[in-house]
Scaffold this motif. Structure first.
Motif, mmCIF file in Angstrom:
data_model
loop_
_atom_site.group_PDB
_atom_site.id
_atom_site.type_symbol
_atom_site.label_atom_id
_atom_site.label_comp_id
_atom_site.label_asym_id
_atom_site.label_seq_id
_atom_site.Cartn_x
_atom_site.Cartn_y
_atom_site.Cartn_z
ATOM 1 N N SER A 63 2.393 2.633 5.229
ATOM 2 C CA SER A 63 1.296 1.830 5.797
ATOM 3 C C SER A 63 1.776 0.559 6.469
ATOM 4 C CB SER A 63 0.293 1.468 4.696
ATOM 5 O OG SER A 63 -0.326 2.631 4.192
ATOM 6 N N SER A 81 -1.647 2.244 8.966
ATOM 7 C CA SER A 81 -2.127 3.401 8.204
ATOM 8 C C SER A 81 -3.036 4.294 9.034
ATOM 9 C CB SER A 81 -2.841 2.934 6.934
ATOM 10 O OG SER A 81 -3.907 2.057 7.258
ATOM 11 N N PHE A 108 -9.408 -4.777 -5.952
ATOM 12 C CA PHE A 108 -8.024 -4.973 -5.526
ATOM 13 C C PHE A 108 -7.320 -6.061 -6.336
ATOM 14 C CE2 PHE A 108 -4.864 -6.849 -2.568
ATOM 15 C CZ PHE A 108 -4.070 -5.727 -2.392
ATOM 16 N N GLY A 152 0.859 -1.173 0.000
ATOM 17 C CA GLY A 152 0.000 0.000 0.000
ATOM 18 C C GLY A 152 0.898 1.226 0.000
ATOM 19 N N SER A 153 0.512 2.282 0.698
ATOM 20 C CA SER A 153 1.381 3.444 0.844
ATOM 21 C C SER A 153 2.675 3.025 1.535
ATOM 22 C CB SER A 153 0.676 4.525 1.659
ATOM 23 O OG SER A 153 1.571 5.550 2.005
ATOM 24 N N GLU A 212 0.900 -0.158 -4.620
ATOM 25 C CA GLU A 212 -0.362 0.252 -4.004
ATOM 26 C C GLU A 212 -1.454 0.188 -5.063
ATOM 27 O OE1 GLU A 212 -2.179 3.870 -1.239
ATOM 28 O OE2 GLU A 212 -0.223 4.111 -2.209
ATOM 29 N N ALA A 264 1.940 2.267 -8.583
ATOM 30 C CA ALA A 264 0.532 2.285 -8.183
ATOM 31 C C ALA A 264 -0.347 2.120 -9.406
ATOM 32 C CB ALA A 264 0.197 3.592 -7.463
ATOM 33 N N ASP A 310 -0.503 -3.354 9.429
ATOM 34 C CA ASP A 310 -1.062 -2.115 8.902
ATOM 35 C C ASP A 310 -1.108 -1.036 9.984
ATOM 36 O OD1 ASP A 310 -2.300 -0.164 7.486
ATOM 37 O OD2 ASP A 310 -4.137 -1.276 7.060
#
Length: 1033
Positions: A662, A791, A725, A658-659, A684, A719, A789
């Motif tokens: 994150s 985030s 997803f 992800g980011s 991401e 990204a 995670d």
């Protein structure tokens, strides 16, 4: 924000501009966005947001030559409906606080800059360059140079085949004196051509050589050369002022008017002179330019005075000092070199060459030129031509009128009644009626070789030569006094050396660097007080030559890179000629003084290392970047032509973080595998309609790559925006990489909330694993008990930081913003404690690992990836205190064979311990699977089909029965892992594979969950069943 629509029919568009397609300006609002511009009637006669090409669209922000306009964005033209585009012209003024500046044309124009003085190519470049090149060398050392080197050279009598044996040919070549001047002009001309190409490739701001080198080769080269170039100019001021003071002291000495003593008089006169020069400089560029014009007039009169003096009949007094007007015999006598006192061609060249180091005088004030792109090539090259011809003409005139040695005594006139034998170096004077034969026995005081004031002797009016010497020294000093602060100010504005940013501030309409003037004044006075600059002079000359070498190399490098952005308007350059010029400059540096050349390179190298380590946050589109790109493409293509070999296999990881902030634990572990030696791509997926996610994705690209750089993670960020997803992950698996530089291993975090996430999320997650296996990726899954995670914590920190910034803002437009942020409060104590543990766990792979083990449970042969990855970890500094322990599954009766086989594998990595295990009875798994079972046993066939159609993802009794042993195996493995590896730093286990369309997603997730439950950090690995290990060398 709304889009303005023009009315149809005869109504005139209210936004119509009489200038038609002049660049538009956005209407500012109180919001954080700009309003969409109104449509205009274009040159094609219809309403449109499109604009015709215009120069203002291509300006840098803060351009002084015109306001920067922004063309309509692609989204404005392409999207249908109301849109909001951020204002790309927003400037928060942070540049003034010490952050490195972008490559702006200049500071934003202000009202007090409207009257600033700008120079054309004559006053700004030509005059300055000529004054700087016409230094004291012209009047004091030029005659001595030609006395030593001659203006020609003849070889020995040479027999030419075909002639009679008694016939020999006297071969003459061009003189060494001419070679010295020509070679100096060659170096400066090539440098001038390279500079012309660079400065016509775009707008040139203030900073001269520093600006051109830094924008061409980057801040590392520019920052190192800029500092020593500014210092060289500052010390150059003291050199020229001391030269002026020495001349004045000589006059005082002749008239018995010494104040204290010679050394202290030089210091006193030098300090007074530099104070006056500082006053002229601080008064402004206009006053300084007027002073330069006056000095130029005096210098031109002095030069003309020399040519006029050569045709005025010589008096007996002048003849006694060696001046006889134009004589062919003298010209021929001075043809050959006559090096004395240990001088050689190289030592004489080293003394003369500093006279040519004034070609950057115009470039150093590039920020004060009306049109630097046109002025610098024209003014600099013309100045080199004029001054070169002047040096050559004056040297030849002196060589044709003055003998090498003369006594200066009127009694040296030959009495014709007494015969005198004329031979040796004074034979020509003897033939002209003067006996200077005593000069062959003892050193005389006059002649080209002995008298540095020959130009005064030759001239029509001697005091004008003294005035010319004063003019030459003062003009050079004044030019250096202006150049040093200007270059230093440009360097400080770029904030490459943060401690020097204090000197970036300018004053007045011309942005005069007053602080730089004061610093230059202090440095100059300090060196003037030394009084004798013979030691420092060669270092300063080498500093200038280092700048010339880098200017030439910049031109070569930019041409070699073949970047589309390299488009100089000056076409008369050649990349190989520039390279030759750079090499010539380096050679001349060693010719002048070898230890000074080494010192210059040493200082430049240390400054280069300093700037490289500090990594200034600037991006000027240097040719270094272009060459790096070309090399990367070339190397990638070279790799594509070579087949993969097992010995060169590297895990190239595509990690779904992800980011970049994150899942730090996942990123840190992936980076430990790839480090600086393999490919690592953090990915991401932005889920949602493309129209809603594409802007967020584009904004995240640069932001996340900068975060990776800040964290010193050698990885790329990628990204994609997709509707779900799995589609995004599939796109990344297929399209990531280039040629051989493609990921071969997928790394993903364990989905801790799989029991509550819903069927669609679980199917998507397991589907990604199936896709990875389909595309023959090796797969690694990391599980940490606390989770991966963070985030939500990062987001909360961001909101808090934004809230703190918001408290400092003012105005009614921020009220809603503050209210929105004020809802963020402290979490409950229990949640805070969980977050604290989560943050601590997320940083565990960032720090050095304590002494312990990496337990590898290699249960299935997957090609060796399960062994290779932990071995790579043990080679990293953070994991060097961890030993590998390998556990393998065996069969009864094969213990010895399996141990022997394992021992061979142990030999590959020289591991310290291995264990052999037998599996016995296992316990059943019920609670974890229960919520996802179909329970079809008590139902009839129709009900079963209906349930399977409604909930196809549920686990059937048949499936559970069919895979009961494999299910129980995961439970038993977990028990063994707890028994043998509970204290390990990291556990690595072979990942079980779920056969597609056979094992349900929830059953598979249950396997993974129960296998890794309540353990230290665990990494499940499954290779693509292609060998990544070999026994052979």
């Amino acid at each position: 924000m709304e889009r303005f629509n023009s009315n149809k029919g005869g109504h005139i568009n209210s936004a119509y501009d009489s200038n038609l397609d002049e660049p538009p300006v956005y209407e500012e609002t109180n919001d954080d966005h700009r309003t969409v511009r109104p449509s205009v009637i274009s040159a094609f006669g219809h309403d449109t947001l499109d604009r015709v090409p215009h120069i203002d669209f291509y300006r840098n922000a803060g351009s002084m030559s015109g306001h920067r306009a922004v063309r309509p964005s692609l989204q404005e033209l392409h999207d249908n409906g109301v849109i909001s585009v951020p204002d790309t012209l927003e400037d928060d003024g942070e540049r003034s606080s010490g952050t490195p500046s972008d490559d702006l044309e200049s500071a934003a124009p202000t009202d007090d800059m409207k009257g600033m003085v700008k120079f054309g190519w004559i006053r700004g470049v030509l005059v300055r360059c000529m004054l700087n090149i016409w230094g004291v060398m012209l009047f004091i050392r030029l005659s001595w140079v030609f006395g030593q080197a001659g203006w020609g050279e003849c070889g020995n009598d040479t027999h030419i085949p075909g002639l009679y044996k008694s016939d020999y040919l006297h071969i003459c070549i061009s003189g060494l004196g001419i070679v010295i001047i020509a070679l100096s002009c060659v170096v400066t001309t090539i440098t001038g051509i390279s500079m012309s190409a660079i400065c016509t490739n775009g707008v040139v701001r203030g900073g001269g050589a520093y600006y051109m080198i830094s924008r061409s080769l980057g801040p590392e080269f520019g920052g190192s050369i800029g500092l020593i170039f500014a210092f060289a100019n500052a010390v150059g001021v003291s050199m020229y002022v001391v030269g002026f003071a020495e001349t004045v002291v000589d006059l005082l000495k002749e008239n018995s008017a010494i104040m204290v003593d010679e050394m202290n008089d030089i210091r006193i006169i030098g300090c007074i002179t530099i104070v006056l020069l500082l006053g002229i400089s601080v008064a402004g560029m206009e006053w300084e330019a007027k002073a330069q014009i006056i000095l130029l007039v005096i210098l031109l009169v002095a030069i003309v005075n020399v040519f006029v003096g050569t045709v005025i009949p010589a008096t007996n007094e002048k003849k006694a000092q060696g001046f006889f007007n134009y004589r062919s015999k003298i010209f021929l006598e001075n043809f050959t070199p006559a090096f004395r006192d240990g001088e050689t061609f190289f030592s004489v060249f080293a003394i003369f060459f500093p006279a040519a180091t004034g070609i950057l005088a115009g470039a150093n004030i590039s920020g004060d030129l009306r049109d630097a792109q046109a002025a610098l090539p024209k003014g600099t090259l013309l100045a080199i031509l004029i001054t070169g011809l002047t040096y050559l003409a004056m040297a030849l005139c002196v060589a044709a009128t003055v003998v090498r040695d003369a006594t200066g005594n009127s009694s040296s006139i030959i009495n014709h009644t007494t015969p005198v034998i004329c031979n040796g170096s004074t034979a020509v004077a003897c033939e002209l009626g003067y006996d200077f034969s005593s000069c062959e026995v003892e050193k005389c005081k006059f002649g080209l070789m002995n008298n540095f004031q020959v130009m005064t002797l030759v001239s029509g009016f001697g005091p004008l030569i003294i005035a010319g010497t004063f003019s030459a020294t003062l003009s050079s000093a004044l030019a250096s006094l202006v150049s040093a602060p200007k270059v230093f100010q440009a360097l400080c504005k770029d904030n490459i050396y943060r401690a020097l940013h204090f000197f970036a501030k300018g004053h007045g309409k011309n942005n005069e660097p007053i602080r730089g003037y004061v610093l230059t004044f202090i440095i100059s006075v300090a060196f003037i007080l030394i009084g004798d600059l013979n030691t420092i002079a060669p270092i300063i000359s080498n500093f200038f030559l280092a700048s010339y070498a880098l200017i030439n190399f910049s031109c070569f490098h930019a041409s070699y890179a073949k970047s589309p952005g390299w488009r100089p308007a000056y076409k008369y350059y050649n990349m190989w000629l520039s390279l030759m010029g750079a090499l010539l400059c380096c050679v001349v540096m060693f010719v002048i003084n070898w230890w000074a050349a080494l010192l210059t390179y040493g200082i430049e190298f240390l400054l280069y290392i300093y700037v490289t380590v500090k990594k200034p946050d600037v991006n000027w589109g240097s040719s270094t970047q272009a060459v790096t790109f070309v090399s990367a493409v070339s190397n990638a293509l070279s790799l594509s032509g070579v087949e993969d070999h097992v010995k060169n296999f590297r895990p190239q990881i595509l990690v779904l973080t992800g980011s970049t902030r994150s899942r730090p634990a996942l990123l840190d572990l992936a980076h430990s595998f790839s480090k600086n030696y393999g490919l690592c791509i953090t990915c991401e997926v932005f889920v949602g309609p493309r129209s809603e996610t594409v802007d967020e994705m584009n904004n995240a690209m640069e932001k996340n790559q900068l975060l990776l750089k800040k964290k010193k993670r050698k990885a790329f960020y990628a990204a994609v925006a997709c509707d779900n997803f799995r589609e995004g992950a599939e796109s990344l698996l297929q399209a990531s990489g280039l040629g051989r530089m493609k990921p071969n291993t997928l790394m993903i975090g364990f989905k801790k909330n799989w029991r509550t996430a819903g069927a669609e999320a679980v199917q998507s997650y397991v589907g990604i694993l199936h896709d990875a296996f389909d595309f023959e990726y090796g797969t690694a899954m990391l599980r940490v008990n606390q989770g991966l995670d963070v985030s939500h914590i990062v987001e909360a920190e961001g909101l808090l930081e934004a809230f703190n910034k918001g408290l400092q803002r003012s105005g009614s437009s921020q009220i809603r913003y503050l209210k929105k942020l004020s809802v963020c409060g402290s979490p409950p104590p229990q949640v805070a404690k969980m977050n604290e543990k989560l943050v601590e766990a997320s940083l565990q792979f960032k720090k050095k690992q304590p002494k312990g083990t990496i337990d590898v449970w290699w249960l299935f042969d997957d090609g060796g990836l399960t062994l290779l990855l932990p071995y790579i970890l043990t080679t990293r500094k953070k994991w060097k205190d961890c030993k590998m322990r390998i556990f393998m599954a065996g069969q009864p009766g094969r213990s010895d064979l399996d141990k022997e086989d394992l021992g061979e594998k142990k030999n590959i990595y020289r591991e310290s311990s291995c264990s052999y295990l037998h599996f016995s009875s296992l316990k059943e798994l019920q609670e974890m699977i229960e919520p996802f079972r179909l329970h079809e046993g008590s139902k009839d066939a129709d009900q079963i089909r209906a349930l399977q159609k409604e909930q196809p993802w549920k686990v059937t009794d048949k499936e559970l029965s069919e895979f009961e042993e494999k299910t129980h195996l995961q439970v038993r493995l977990n028990e063994l892992l707890k028994e043998h590896s509970r204290s390990a730093n990291l556990i690595i286990v072979s990942m079980p594979i779920a056969r597609k369309e056979t094992i349900s997603d929830f059953l598979y997730m249950a396997w993974l969950d129960i296998l890794t439950k309540d353990l230290p950090p665990t990494l499940l690995i499954r290779g693509n069943h292609k060998s990544v290990l070999t026994f052979y060398s």
